[in-house]
Design an enzyme around this catalytic site. Structure first.
Site, PDB file in Angstrom:
ATOM      1  N   GLY A   7      -8.767  -0.351 -10.824  1.00  9.90           N
ATOM      2  CA  GLY A   7      -8.122  -1.396 -10.029  1.00  9.90           C
ATOM      3  C   GLY A   7      -9.122  -2.284  -9.332  1.00  9.90           C
ATOM      4  O   GLY A   7     -10.251  -1.858  -9.025  1.00  9.90           O
ATOM      5  N   GLY A  63      -7.019  -5.464  -3.280  1.00  9.45           N
ATOM      6  CA  GLY A  63      -7.506  -5.393  -1.898  1.00  9.45           C
ATOM      7  C   GLY A  63      -8.044  -4.014  -1.547  1.00  9.45           C
ATOM      8  O   GLY A  63      -9.125  -3.888  -0.954  1.00  9.45           O
ATOM      9  N   ASN A 100      -6.765  -5.260   7.737  1.00 14.36           N
ATOM     10  CA  ASN A 100      -5.488  -4.535   7.806  1.00 14.36           C
ATOM     11  C   ASN A 100      -5.060  -4.304   9.249  1.00 14.36           C
ATOM     12  O   ASN A 100      -3.982  -3.779   9.501  1.00 14.36           O
ATOM     13  CB  ASN A 100      -5.566  -3.207   7.045  1.00 14.36           C
ATOM     14  CG  ASN A 100      -6.305  -2.145   7.831  1.00 14.36           C
ATOM     15  OD1 ASN A 100      -7.227  -2.469   8.587  1.00 14.36           O
ATOM     16  ND2 ASN A 100      -5.916  -0.910   7.664  1.00 14.36           N
ATOM     17  N   GLY A 104      -3.158   9.860  -1.233  1.00 11.50           N
ATOM     18  CA  GLY A 104      -3.490   8.844  -0.235  1.00 11.50           C
ATOM     19  C   GLY A 104      -2.950   9.090   1.164  1.00 11.50           C
ATOM     20  O   GLY A 104      -3.136   8.251   2.054  1.00 11.50           O
ATOM     21  N   LYS A 161      -3.350  -8.740   2.957  1.00  9.57           N
ATOM     22  CA  LYS A 161      -4.623  -8.309   3.559  1.00  9.57           C
ATOM     23  C   LYS A 161      -5.748  -9.344   3.401  1.00  9.57           C
ATOM     24  O   LYS A 161      -6.639  -9.418   4.230  1.00  9.57           O
ATOM     25  CB  LYS A 161      -5.070  -6.977   2.955  1.00  9.57           C
ATOM     26  CG  LYS A 161      -4.236  -5.800   3.435  1.00  9.57           C
ATOM     27  CD  LYS A 161      -4.796  -4.487   2.911  1.00  9.57           C
ATOM     28  CE  LYS A 161      -3.860  -3.350   3.233  1.00  9.57           C
ATOM     29  NZ  LYS A 161      -4.375  -2.052   2.774  1.00  9.57           N
TER      30      LYS A 161
HETATM   31  P1  ATR Z   1      -3.751  -3.565  -3.205  1.00 14.46           P
HETATM   32  O1  ATR Z   1      -3.970  -4.471  -2.032  1.00 14.46           O
HETATM   33  O2  ATR Z   1      -2.899  -2.358  -2.878  1.00 14.46           O
HETATM   34  O3  ATR Z   1      -5.039  -3.165  -3.873  1.00 14.46           O
HETATM   35  P2  ATR Z   1      -3.275  -5.552  -5.211  1.00 14.46           P
HETATM   36  O4  ATR Z   1      -4.341  -6.383  -4.610  1.00 14.46           O
HETATM   37  O5  ATR Z   1      -1.989  -6.203  -5.597  1.00 14.46           O
HETATM   38  O6  ATR Z   1      -2.866  -4.364  -4.263  1.00 14.46           O
HETATM   39  O7  ATR Z   1      -3.902  -4.811  -6.497  1.00 14.46           O
HETATM   40  C1  ATR Z   1      -3.124  -4.101  -7.406  1.00 14.46           C
HETATM   41  C2  ATR Z   1      -3.998  -3.445  -8.473  1.00 14.46           C
HETATM   42  O8  ATR Z   1      -3.152  -2.694  -9.344  1.00 14.46           O
HETATM   43  C3  ATR Z   1      -4.715  -4.464  -9.374  1.00 14.46           C
HETATM   44  O9  ATR Z   1      -5.948  -3.912  -9.789  1.00 14.46           O
HETATM   45  C4  ATR Z   1      -3.750  -4.579 -10.570  1.00 14.46           C
HETATM   46  O10 ATR Z   1      -4.342  -4.993 -11.776  1.00 14.46           O
HETATM   47  P3  ATR Z   1      -4.489  -6.553 -12.097  1.00 14.46           P
HETATM   48  O11 ATR Z   1      -5.675  -7.043 -11.323  1.00 14.46           O
HETATM   49  O12 ATR Z   1      -4.692  -6.627 -13.556  1.00 14.46           O
HETATM   50  O13 ATR Z   1      -3.206  -7.211 -11.648  1.00 14.46           O
HETATM   51  C5  ATR Z   1      -3.324  -3.131 -10.697  1.00 14.46           C
HETATM   52  N1  ATR Z   1      -2.061  -3.004 -11.433  1.00 14.46           N
HETATM   53  C6  ATR Z   1      -0.831  -3.331 -11.004  1.00 14.46           C
HETATM   54  N2  ATR Z   1       0.077  -3.060 -11.970  1.00 14.46           N
HETATM   55  C7  ATR Z   1      -0.615  -2.541 -13.023  1.00 14.46           C
HETATM   56  C8  ATR Z   1      -0.253  -2.051 -14.324  1.00 14.46           C
HETATM   57  N3  ATR Z   1       1.010  -2.054 -14.723  1.00 14.46           N
HETATM   58  N4  ATR Z   1      -1.226  -1.609 -15.145  1.00 14.46           N
HETATM   59  C9  ATR Z   1      -2.509  -1.599 -14.737  1.00 14.46           C
HETATM   60  N5  ATR Z   1      -2.931  -2.044 -13.520  1.00 14.46           N
HETATM   61  C10 ATR Z   1      -1.987  -2.497 -12.684  1.00 14.46           C
END
Ligand code: ATR
Length: 293
Positions: free
Chosen positions: A134, A137, A93, A254, A72
């Site tokens: 989080g 994106g 998107n 969602g 994205k």
């Molecule tokens: P999207 O586009 O769906 O938001 P993304 O940009 O990959 O996907 O973001 C994933 C989010 O999930 C991030 O905030 C990530 O935390 P980090 O910035 O520390 O990577 C969070 N995330 C993924 N796995 C995680 C985990 N095991 N525990 C906590 N946060 C997690």
């Protein structure tokens, strides 16, 4: 559905892609409106994205694309025109191919806002406090939406604090009158800080796996009016939402946001106004998607 020489192509590009429900949603709309379109999933390894874009652009009968994880943000470099909203969010998107140019949009913003409006009609974002889990994106689209609706304060909790701070910097033009605070993830954040958010949104991927633990303890909010929103739709009820339910809080998954962002993309590609039959379409599409989950 007949595919012939006049069929136009839509699709979704991501990696991985096999879990996507978007082709099902769009084929419901394609059949409903009897349009000569086909919507396909494209799984592209990240290192091949540039070749995909080049090839896709060269196909004359392409109408548009959805962009999903993890593209994205990186897709911004391939588009020639961008909506103000997508530019402000910093992610696209939805792509429309028009006059041989790629136009970028972000319909996640609409999906989020409309899903709140439909499910919690009395809830107003203005002057409220939101806690966002989080900093990826989807988090950006939610935060953009909250800021443009004049939220008072947003607290971002993220495993990687730097990414939360980057988002705060990205939205700094809004922060004369609004506030963003960032913290590392902390399971006991609510009890330690004694805050009562009006809205909590999980934008992380934690919960996709049925055994994933919840990232924060919601027990201090027992019986509160706080809305707990999990952007995950598969499973339909994550452990996070189960905890919200146990604490008698309001909650939403969602699925509606997924359906609504798709309806908005379809509107961008076809020009068809879907607002008049929105509630009926959502009901049908909720059922169609739930069957696939
Ligand atoms: P999207 O586009 O769906 O938001 P993304 O940009 O990959 O996907 O973001 C994933 C989010 O999930 C991030 O905030 C990530 O935390 P980090 O910035 O520390 O990577 C969070 N995330 C993924 N796995 C995680 C985990 N095991 N525990 C906590 N946060 C997690």
């Amino acid at each position: 559905m007949i595919i012939n020489g006049h069929t136009k192509i839509l699709g979704i590009v991501g990696y991985p892609i096999s879990h996507t429900l978007s082709p099902i949603i769009h084929h419901y709309l394609i059949s409903k409106y009897k349009i000569n379109l086909v919507y396909l999933p494209f799984e592209i390894n990240p290192e091949n994205l540039k070749f995909f874009v080049k090839g896709f652009k060269s196909i004359n009968n392409v109408t548009g694309l959805n962009i999903t994880v993890p593209f994205k943000t990186v897709f911004l470099q391939y588009i020639q025109k961008i909506s103000q909203e997508a530019q402000d969010v910093g992610a696209v998107n939805t792509i429309l191919k028009k006059d041989n140019l790629l136009w970028g949009f972000n319909t996640d913003v609409y999906g989020f806002e409309k899903s709140l409006k439909i499910n919690f009609p009395k809830f107003q974002i203005k002057e409220k406090l939101a806690l966002i889990l989080g900093a990826g994106g989807s988090s950006r689209a939610i935060i953009y939406s909250l800021l443009t609706h004049k939220i008072k304060k947003i607290i971002i909790l993220n495993r990687t604090l730097k990414k939360a701070r980057d988002i705060k910097n990205h939205f700094s033009p809004y922060l004369q009158t609004r506030e963003i605070k960032t913290f590392p993830l902390d399971y006991n954040f609510l009890s330690k800080n004694k805050i009562i958010p009006d809205l909590i949104v999980n934008t992380t991927s934690m919960g996709l796996n049925k055994r994933d633990p919840t990232l924060i303890n919601l027990d201090p909010l027992k019986n509160r009016k706080t809305i707990v929103y999990d952007l995950i739709y598969n499973p339909l009820k994550t452990n996070f939402l189960k905890t919200a339910e146990k604490n008698h809080m309001q909650y939403i998954n969602g699925l509606d946001m997924l359906v609504l962002q798709a309806l908005k993309s379809f509107n961008i590609w076809t020009g068809i106004n879907l607002e008049d039959t929105l509630v009926k379409d959502i009901n049908i599409l909720r059922a169609v998607c739930t069957r696939e989950i």
